[in-house]
Design a protein around this motif. Structure first.
Motif, mmCIF file in Angstrom:
data_model
loop_
_atom_site.group_PDB
_atom_site.id
_atom_site.type_symbol
_atom_site.label_atom_id
_atom_site.label_comp_id
_atom_site.label_asym_id
_atom_site.label_seq_id
_atom_site.Cartn_x
_atom_site.Cartn_y
_atom_site.Cartn_z
ATOM 1 N N UNK A 129 57.549 57.377 48.408
ATOM 2 C CA UNK A 129 56.018 57.466 48.576
ATOM 3 C C UNK A 129 55.468 58.386 47.675
ATOM 4 N N UNK A 130 54.173 58.184 47.787
ATOM 5 C CA UNK A 130 53.352 59.118 46.835
ATOM 6 C C UNK A 130 52.818 60.367 47.333
ATOM 7 N N UNK A 131 52.811 60.249 48.963
ATOM 8 C CA UNK A 131 52.391 61.432 49.469
ATOM 9 C C UNK A 131 51.293 62.157 49.274
ATOM 10 N N UNK A 132 50.229 61.367 49.373
ATOM 11 C CA UNK A 132 48.685 62.012 48.815
ATOM 12 C C UNK A 132 48.604 62.620 47.914
ATOM 13 N N UNK A 133 49.677 62.509 46.881
ATOM 14 C CA UNK A 133 49.565 63.223 45.466
ATOM 15 C C UNK A 133 50.950 63.703 45.294
ATOM 16 N N UNK A 134 51.922 63.475 46.000
ATOM 17 C CA UNK A 134 53.254 64.348 45.646
ATOM 18 C C UNK A 134 53.930 64.626 47.114
ATOM 19 N N UNK A 135 55.193 65.000 47.184
ATOM 20 C CA UNK A 135 56.290 64.999 46.090
ATOM 21 C C UNK A 135 56.484 63.491 45.612
ATOM 22 N N UNK A 136 56.579 63.570 44.091
ATOM 23 C CA UNK A 136 57.036 62.494 43.298
ATOM 24 C C UNK A 136 58.505 63.091 42.990
ATOM 25 N N UNK A 137 58.980 62.494 41.769
ATOM 26 C CA UNK A 137 60.444 62.928 41.065
ATOM 27 C C UNK A 137 60.238 62.344 39.824
ATOM 28 N N UNK A 158 49.554 57.021 56.896
ATOM 29 C CA UNK A 158 48.195 57.400 56.292
ATOM 30 C C UNK A 158 48.177 58.339 55.262
ATOM 31 N N UNK A 159 48.948 59.283 55.788
ATOM 32 C CA UNK A 159 49.267 60.173 54.788
ATOM 33 C C UNK A 159 50.255 60.140 53.635
ATOM 34 N N UNK A 160 51.533 59.709 54.165
ATOM 35 C CA UNK A 160 52.443 59.620 52.985
ATOM 36 C C UNK A 160 52.641 58.322 52.151
ATOM 37 N N UNK A 161 51.871 57.616 52.419
ATOM 38 C CA UNK A 161 51.507 56.165 51.692
ATOM 39 C C UNK A 161 50.432 56.243 50.756
#
Lengths: 479, 428
Positions: A273-281, B90-93
């Motif tokens: 997931x992109x998590x609203x801007x992160x966490x990515x990896x 709605x937050x995590x995606x």
């Protein structure tokens, strides 16, 4: 909608049992003067507040989200579930630090070892390291590896990194933060790196060349072998920005193309997931030349035991432990589920979906470059802008049609840019509905352009005053 | 194939629209000689099989021992509502709120997070998050260099040795002089940690004044839970406060994802890295939130940006905000009081060992055992305790030194049993 701080009525959510030991305080001089003004609300207040906030967002689960260059594919629920297993989620990282404790985290170390092997294999690299916490952090790590290589070889005169003008902003920024000057080379009329200009820019001072392939125009750099040979002829190393790996996964491998070092975006290619801007990896992968310098400590396997070792020439720690480990767990599950054939199908359908959109829209919107594309299609809205409707207006109109807009005004090389990346996880009905909306908007540009300036009208707020935000700089409710 | 919905019929029909004969045709721009022949990637396995396999790996990891292990990362209680709310897709995606009208949930949440961190640290501006505690220290160092136009960074002995190593790795090619001590002369900043890596609580107010007199900044790396009790970085006169935010509702997760926190004074905000959310209005005067001061960032400024950060840890910042909202004003103080009181209770029980700290401690302290800390820790493990961090393993102490952390989760019974077991293991 009110802020949570505006809902305070002196209530409590979480409470604790009475202390079972005598209460002790630090000396007065070491104490804070008054408590922090945190919310004083009930648990239901908190749950309602954040549930309502969530409804003011769109995500991949609710909306088609063709944000170019960001690969907003579906985030599998299975990956969420396995990352929440207590054996991963509750595991203390210092278990890996202490030799006496390492027997107690063998499952996690095995996962790191296996994932690093798979990532390396997928990209044709010798090894990978999952420490870098985000894509840009992987870029910085990669450039630091290039710097370590040159330092080791006494190439002290090398002070420049070449970056094409179509690159993400993170490329030049990462090179600069790793201590390099940045030299930009232009794209040619076909949207590819201009090889003649590249030759002119290349000299003995160049330490590395950062490329995205396919590039941000959605085009494969078909001269890549020539570019690699030219770079290597002056002992400059070739960096692969993995932002667009989704387009070629299982079709060709950066290592086989001549790249020496790369980063992966687990949150793009591997469905986390992109998590609203992160966490990515942003794991890094390296070929033979940079293998000795990888960040450490590294997970190694001694017969059936996993342990940690710091490679002799390692650049050291780029993260405290294993980066965003729980994101890596998700990516591992994703790779194991799709496997050989599934991963090849990712790139096939990512590319077919993008070309389908290109084919359906090219009569109404002007493609930035001729021919087919890879995983994303790039248009210029310059003809629409001449009629007073800009890329921004088209984006806002799409919100009212029920879609997250594509990336706009990037890459900087394309005026009034619309960059559309559908990903492989979208079905044909969704692509058709999006294309229908885009075609409808193109008609409105002809018939009623003013109607597009008011968009969006279906959202909780309309277009916001960004100048006021920057001028008044209200970034926290301090009281 | 799961997650890829296109049927054969649909593929055929889409290829017709595109005007391509086959999927292969779409990859014609890749020179044939560069196409992949084979790779060593196993065949895909079902969701059921993959979940089972990962389940078997997960149970090889010990999450059941009674935990006294800290070293910057702590076993704190996380209320169930944190996970429940974070799990809303709605937050995590969603991604970075580039389109504010359909991202007000994200943007308001980040504004509220920034508010919480400003109030916690007594500083005026926070960013939307950095990666973790160690990278936040590096970002604070380079930010100080931009503010002061100096290239020397002074690292106080209190700083987590892992953060120091990360700072050195990140700054390796920048020509930064990194020195130990607390002398601010000619330095961009002095970086301290409070409580220290060994848990000692200090007041750095005088050092802040010395830094300012010398034209340097004071950077304080703090432990968020401790600010339920101890003097804040802002009150000490710090210019930049940074933290590892793991203790605010982030699961230990074998190292991440965690949360890099940064707050600062108004004078420095334009040199701050990372995304910042600001309040504004729409044409009808309705309150809304947007990303602001974007001219600091890489997507605008490229090689002249304040940082290369793009993706951050926004969902972890939301976790911290929800966690702090659930604990509330009183709850955070109670957690801090419980951590400190329980640690002090345990400290008194360890009379057989020498306390290494040279001042008061918050919830973590180092003891010098009569034998090697690693050996004692191995014995304790057999009795169901994670005894703490043998300091030699991070190069921060002698072989016999053990760093012990106590959180609100530990009960008096556990503290009593642990003290007895540690005494037995280290004295016999």
């Amino acid at each position: 909608m009110q802020l949570i701080y505006e809902k305070c009525r002196g209530r409590r959510a979480v409470t604790f049992d009475a202390l079972d030991v005598p209460e002790v305080k630090l000396p007065e001089a070491l104490l804070r003067e008054k408590p922090a003004e945190l919310p004083e609300v009930s648990e239901l207040d908190v749950v309602r507040h954040f549930t309502h906030l969530s409804k003011r967002n769109v995500g991949v689960d609710s909306h088609f989200y063709p944000l170019g260059s960001c690969t907003m594919k579906y985030n599998p629920k299975m990956a969420e579930a396995v990352a929440a297993y207590p054996g991963f989620a509750w595991l203390h990282p210092h278990l890996s630090t202490v030799p006496e404790y390492q027997a107690k985290c063998q499952g996690a170390l095995a996962l790191v070892y296996e994932l690093e092997r798979l990532l390396a294999e997928i990209a044709g690299m010798k090894a990978s390291c999952i420490q870098p916490i985000a894509g840009a952090h992987g870029e910085l790590t990669g450039v630091l590896l290039i710097a370590a290589y040159h330092r080791d070889r006494g190439n002290t005169h090398k002070d420049t990194i070449i970056v094409p003008d179509s690159a993400h902003g993170t490329n030049p920024a990462s090179a600069a933060i790793a201590g390099y000057k940045v030299l930009q080379v232009p794209s040619n009329a076909q949207g590819l790196v201009d090889v003649e200009k590249f030759k002119e820019a290349l000299n003995d001072r160049v330490a590395g060349v950062m490329l995205t392939c396919p590039n941000t125009h959605g085009l494969f750099e078909s001269n890549i072998r020539e570019i690699a040979e030219l770079a290597h002829s002056v002992d400059a190393l070739l960096y692969y920005d993995g932002a667009n790996l989704n387009a070629i996964i299982g079709q060709c491998r950066p290592g086989d193309l001549g790249f020496d070092v790369m980063h992966y975006n687990l949150h793009k290619t591997f469905g986390t997931p992109h998590g609203m801007g992160g966490p990515g990896s942003g794991p890094v992968g390296v070929g033979e030349r940079l293998l000795p310098y990888l960040p450490g400590p590294r997970v190694v396997k001694h017969e059936d035991r996993y342990a940690l070792e710091m490679p002799e020439k390692s650049i050291g720690r780029i993260a405290a432990f294993f980066g965003n480990f729980l994101i890596a767990v998700r990516a591992f599950a994703y790779i194991l589920h799709l496997g050989d054939e599934g991963l090849r199908d990712v790139s096939r359908m990512a590319v077919l979906n993008a070309n389908y959109i290109l084919a359906r829209l090219k009569g109404a919107y002007k493609p930035a470059y001729p021919g087919t594309c890879m995983h994303e299609c790039v248009f210029t809205a310059s003809p629409q802008a001449a009629q007073g409707v800009h890329a921004l207006d088209i984006a806002k109109a799409l919100i009212d049609c029920g879609f997250h807009p594509p990336t706009i005004y990037f890459p900087l090389t394309v005026k009034e840019c619309l960059m559309i990346e559908p990903t492989e996880t979208e079905n044909k009905e969704t692509l058709d509905a999006f294309c229908d909306a885009m075609l409808e908007i193109a008609k409105l540009v002809e018939t009623n352009p003013d109607s597009l300036h008011a968009a969006p009208v279906t959202t909780p707020v309309g277009r916001l005053d960004e100048v006021k935000a920057a001028k008044e700089l209200n970034c926290a409710k301090l009281q | 194939m799961s997650w890829i919905p296109a049927t054969e019929t649909e593929r055929r029909s889409m290829l017709d629209t595109v005007g391509a004969a086959s999927l292969e045709d779409l990859f014609a721009s890749i020179p044939a000689a560069l196409r992949m022949q084979s790779w060593d990637v196993p065949p895909g396995r079902s969701e059921m099989a993959v979940s089972e396999y990962l389940g078997r790996l997960s149970v090889k990891n010990d999450v059941c021992s009674v935990n006294f292990l800290g070293g910057g990362y702590y076993d704190h209680f996380i209320p169930a509502a944190v996970d429940a709310l974070i799990s809303r897709s709605e937050f995590y995606t969603a991604y970075t709120p580039y389109q504010p009208e359909c991202s007000q949930g994200t943007l308001q949440a980040i504004y509220e997070y920034q508010t919480a961190l400003c109030r916690l640290t007594d500083l005026e501006f926070a960013n939307a998050s950095l990666y973790d505690g160690g990278t936040a220290v590096f970002e604070a160092a380079t930010m100080s260099m931009r503010v002061t136009r100096r290239e020397k960074v002074v690292v106080h002995e209190s700083l987590n040795p892992v953060y120091r190593k990360m700072l050195e790795t990140h700054a390796a090619n920048l020509g930064v002089e990194i020195v130990s001590g607390e002398n601010p002369e000619g330095a961009a900043c002095v970086i301290v940690q409070n409580p220290s890596f060994l848990g000692t609580v200090r007041d750095f107010t005088n050092l802040a004044a010395q830094c300012h007199a010398a034209g340097a900044l004071l950077v304080v790396s703090f432990y968020p839970v401790s600010l339920g009790m101890i003097k804040t970085p802002g009150a000490m006169g710090a210019d930049i406060a940074v933290a590892e935010g793991q203790s605010l509702g982030q699961p230990l997760g074998f190292g991440g994802p965690y949360l890099g926190i940064m707050t600062t004074r108004k004078e420095c905000v334009r040199k701050m890295p990372g995304r910042i959310v600001g309040q504004t209005v729409d044409a009808e005067g309705r309150r809304g939130f947007v990303l602001t001061l974007q001219a600091r960032e890489q997507h605008i400024r490229r090689e002249k940006a304040m940082s290369n950060i793009c993706s951050n840890q926004a969902l972890c910042a939301l976790r911290a905000l929800v966690h702090l909202s659930l604990l509330g004003k009183a709850g955070l103080q109670e957690v801090a009081t419980a951590c400190h009181s329980k640690a002090e209770y345990l400290k008194k029980k360890l009379g057989f060992a020498q306390i290494v700290n040279d001042g008061p401690t918050f919830n973590e302290f180092a003891v010098r055992l009569p034998k090697k800390a690693g050996e004692a820790a191995a014995k304790l493990l057999a009795k169901g305790f994670l005894a703490g961090l043998p300091l030699a393993s991070v190069g921060a102490g002698q072989d016999n030194d053990l760093l012990i952390a106590v959180t609100e989760k530990r009960t008096r019974e556990e503290l009593d049993a642990f003290a007895a077991a540690l005494e037995e293991a280290s004295c016999n």
